[in-house]
Motif scaffolding. Structure first.
Motif, PDB file in Angstrom:
ATOM      1  N   THR A 188       0.830  -1.207   0.000  1.00 58.44           N
ATOM      2  CA  THR A 188       0.000   0.000   0.000  1.00 58.44           C
ATOM      3  C   THR A 188       0.864   1.256   0.000  1.00 58.44           C
ATOM      4  O   THR A 188       0.602   2.210  -0.758  1.00 58.44           O
ATOM      5  CB  THR A 188      -0.921  -0.009   1.227  1.00 58.44           C
ATOM      6  OG1 THR A 188      -1.725  -1.196   1.208  1.00 58.44           O
ATOM      7  CG2 THR A 188      -1.828   1.199   1.230  1.00 58.44           C
ATOM      8  N   PHE A 333      -8.907  -4.527   0.723  1.00 56.02           N
ATOM      9  CA  PHE A 333      -8.083  -4.891  -0.439  1.00 56.02           C
ATOM     10  C   PHE A 333      -8.951  -4.980  -1.691  1.00 56.02           C
ATOM     11  O   PHE A 333      -8.568  -4.487  -2.768  1.00 56.02           O
ATOM     12  CB  PHE A 333      -7.388  -6.223  -0.168  1.00 56.02           C
ATOM     13  CG  PHE A 333      -6.616  -6.758  -1.331  1.00 56.02           C
ATOM     14  CD1 PHE A 333      -5.382  -6.236  -1.670  1.00 56.02           C
ATOM     15  CD2 PHE A 333      -7.124  -7.806  -2.092  1.00 56.02           C
ATOM     16  CE1 PHE A 333      -4.658  -6.737  -2.746  1.00 56.02           C
ATOM     17  CE2 PHE A 333      -6.414  -8.312  -3.167  1.00 56.02           C
ATOM     18  CZ  PHE A 333      -5.181  -7.774  -3.496  1.00 56.02           C
ATOM     19  N   ASN A 337      -8.783  -2.576  -5.117  1.00 56.31           N
ATOM     20  CA  ASN A 337      -8.655  -3.151  -6.464  1.00 56.31           C
ATOM     21  C   ASN A 337      -9.774  -2.666  -7.379  1.00 56.31           C
ATOM     22  O   ASN A 337      -9.554  -2.380  -8.564  1.00 56.31           O
ATOM     23  CB  ASN A 337      -8.652  -4.671  -6.374  1.00 56.31           C
ATOM     24  CG  ASN A 337      -7.362  -5.206  -5.777  1.00 56.31           C
ATOM     25  OD1 ASN A 337      -6.373  -4.481  -5.661  1.00 56.31           O
ATOM     26  ND2 ASN A 337      -7.370  -6.464  -5.383  1.00 56.31           N
ATOM     27  N   ARG A 470      -0.129  -5.747  -6.488  1.00 57.14           N
ATOM     28  CA  ARG A 470      -1.304  -6.140  -5.723  1.00 57.14           C
ATOM     29  C   ARG A 470      -1.890  -7.467  -6.183  1.00 57.14           C
ATOM     30  O   ARG A 470      -2.958  -7.860  -5.718  1.00 57.14           O
ATOM     31  CB  ARG A 470      -2.370  -5.050  -5.814  1.00 57.14           C
ATOM     32  CG  ARG A 470      -1.936  -3.737  -5.197  1.00 57.14           C
ATOM     33  CD  ARG A 470      -3.041  -2.724  -5.259  1.00 57.14           C
ATOM     34  NE  ARG A 470      -4.158  -3.117  -4.416  1.00 57.14           N
ATOM     35  CZ  ARG A 470      -4.224  -2.912  -3.096  1.00 57.14           C
ATOM     36  NH1 ARG A 470      -3.213  -2.311  -2.468  1.00 57.14           N
ATOM     37  NH2 ARG A 470      -5.272  -3.305  -2.400  1.00 57.14           N
TER      38      ARG A 470
END
Length: 483
Positions: A188, A333, A337, A470
């Motif tokens: 992050t 998360f 995304n 990611r």
């Protein structure tokens, strides 16, 4: 002749019968210098049946007898004074009677003492036996009490050891889960740093950046809660170990006391190893009574149970925390995304539109350049006619005198020159406008190209760098600390 040391016969004499030549008068007899002084027998040394002595004189004679011959100095035996008096028959009978009574009294007292002693020995034997039986019974009860508390302590110790092992396992899981949160937080932070490399108008606080900041806050919040519970778990383990140590020490003391009391309970009068320990009954080394002794062990057990209950509650809280933090990080998360996907689509669409505008602008620039070239050619084409007209006017100014006539030709030449200058001026104005337009188009092209480069850079950062990092996120099993 009498032997030295033999008793002398007792003579009852009177003062008047003493020879005048041998003893001086009583009033003139001095104290003996070299012999014993004349003194009566003390009353305290006499028995009741002993008569009192009178006129007892021991020692040599006075100075007046010195220098005499032995025959002259020693009078006949019958004429000497006796040193001790004789006992009377009454005294002898009284002495025998007194001794007989004393002997009978002693024998009677001895018989009574023997009988009392026998009874005393028997009574003390029975008393000692009963006391020993009671003491043995009390020792047996004490041994049973120690066995009971030993079993209670051992059970609590086993439970506490199991709780400590379970809490240690959960603590290790929490430590692993905390370590697994470092990678998502690093991703992050790197995404935020990469997005700081966007330039121009694309350096905007969009939804992606907001979601990334929220994700960082969520991860830090989860880490903070994990660290707080980790500190609580460590403190709880310390408290549990202290309670376990108290139980172990109490159990060890109970084992030693049980061994000693069991040995004492098994001791008999015929046992080996018994001995005298003078004064041991006066040594008071005790520090507790049965009530405080039982309360002490019960307090240790209750404390251990309380610590175990708190430890079990903490384990449940840690389990819930691991599940909650894993879900929060996984959900955030996914939100990040999704925001990246939307932002990448928007950037790609903006890039496509910029590319379309850039193509049209390049086409307009090409057409405008051709127009400018045509204007410049037209300006060049107007140069020679202007030169001709101006040359004609210049030559006609050299006409002599009255020939300098303002005729129609002159007027037409002047009009022609003015028209051509106006035409050139209008062409120059149009050329300037075209060049300004070309400059604006070129600037717009550069702006579009720069914006296109900015969009391409932003698209590369979001799509390639950020989303590339990611792709890998810790699984739920790892976030729960099982791996």
């Amino acid at each position: 002749m009498e032997l030295l040391g033999s008793p002398l016969p007792t003579l009852y004499t009177h003062p008047g019968s003493t020879p005048a030549k041998f003893l001086p008068p009583i009033s003139m007899a001095p104290s003996s210098k070299n012999g014993f002084p004349s003194s009566p027998l003390p009353q305290s040394l006499s028995h009741p049946w002993v008569p009192r002595a009178t006129n007892l004189t021991i020692g040599p004679s006075s100075k007046s007898s010195q220098g005499l011959t032995p025959s002259e100095a020693l009078p006949p035996i019958s004429s000497r004074a006796a040193p001790f008096t004789r006992y009377t028959p009454g005294d002898w009978h009284r002495s025998n009677l007194t001794n007989s009574k004393a002997s009978e009294t002693s024998r009677h007292n001895t018989e009574l003492l023997t009988a009392d002693t026998s009874r005393l020995i028997q009574d003390k034997y029975q008393e000692t036996r009963k006391t020993q039986v009671k003491t043995t019974k009390k020792l047996g009860e004490r041994v049973n009490d120690i066995k009971f508390w030993k079993s209670q302590l051992r059970q609590e110790l086993d439970k506490m050891i199991g709780e400590n092992n379970a809490l240690t396992d959960v603590t290790k899981r929490l430590e692993r889960a905390l370590a697994k949160t470092e990678a998502p937080l690093q991703v992050t932070q790197e995404c935020l740093l990469h997005r700081e490399k966007r330039v121009g108008i694309d350096l905007v606080c969009d939804d992606v950046e907001k979601q990334l900041l929220v994700e960082a806050d969520v991860i830090r919040s989860c880490q903070e809660r994990m660290r707080r519970y980790l500190d609580q778990a460590e403190a709880r383990l310390t408290s549990n170990r202290m309670a376990q140590h108290e139980v172990e020490r109490d159990l060890a003391n109970k084992q030693v006391a049980h061994c000693i009391d069991d040995q004492c309970h098994q001791l008999r009068n015929t046992s080996d190893g018994i001995s005298y320990y003078q004064g041991v009954e006066r040594v008071d080394a005790t520090i507790s009574v049965p009530e405080s002794w039982a309360k002490f062990t019960d307090k240790n057990i209750l404390r251990s149970q309380s610590e175990r209950a708190a430890s079990a509650q903490l384990r449940d809280n840690i389990e819930n925390l691991l599940v909650v933090t894993a879900n929060e990080m996984r959900r955030q998360f996914s939100c990040v995304n999704v925001a990246f996907t939307h932002r990448i689509a928007e950037t790609a669409e903006a890039k496509r539109r910029i590319q379309d505008h850039l193509g049209k602008t390049l086409q307009e620039i090409f057409q405008l350049k051709r127009t400018i070239e045509a204007i410049r050619k037209a300006i060049r084409d107007k140069g020679r006619p202007l030169k001709v007209a101006q040359t004609r006017l210049d030559k006609r100014t050299r006409r002599p005198s009255m020939e300098l006539c303002r005729d129609t030709a002159h007027l037409r030449l002047v009009s022609e020159v003015c028209e051509m200058e106006e035409t050139l001026q209008s062409l120059q104005q149009r050329l300037g406008d075209a060049e300004d337009t070309l400059q604006r188009l070129v600037h717009a092209k550069s702006v579009l190209e720069h914006d296109l480069a900015v969009k391409a850079n932003s698209l590369f950062i979001d799509q390639e760098k950020c989303m590339g990092m990611r792709k890998a996120f810790p699984s739920t099993v790892r976030l729960l600390g099982y791996v």
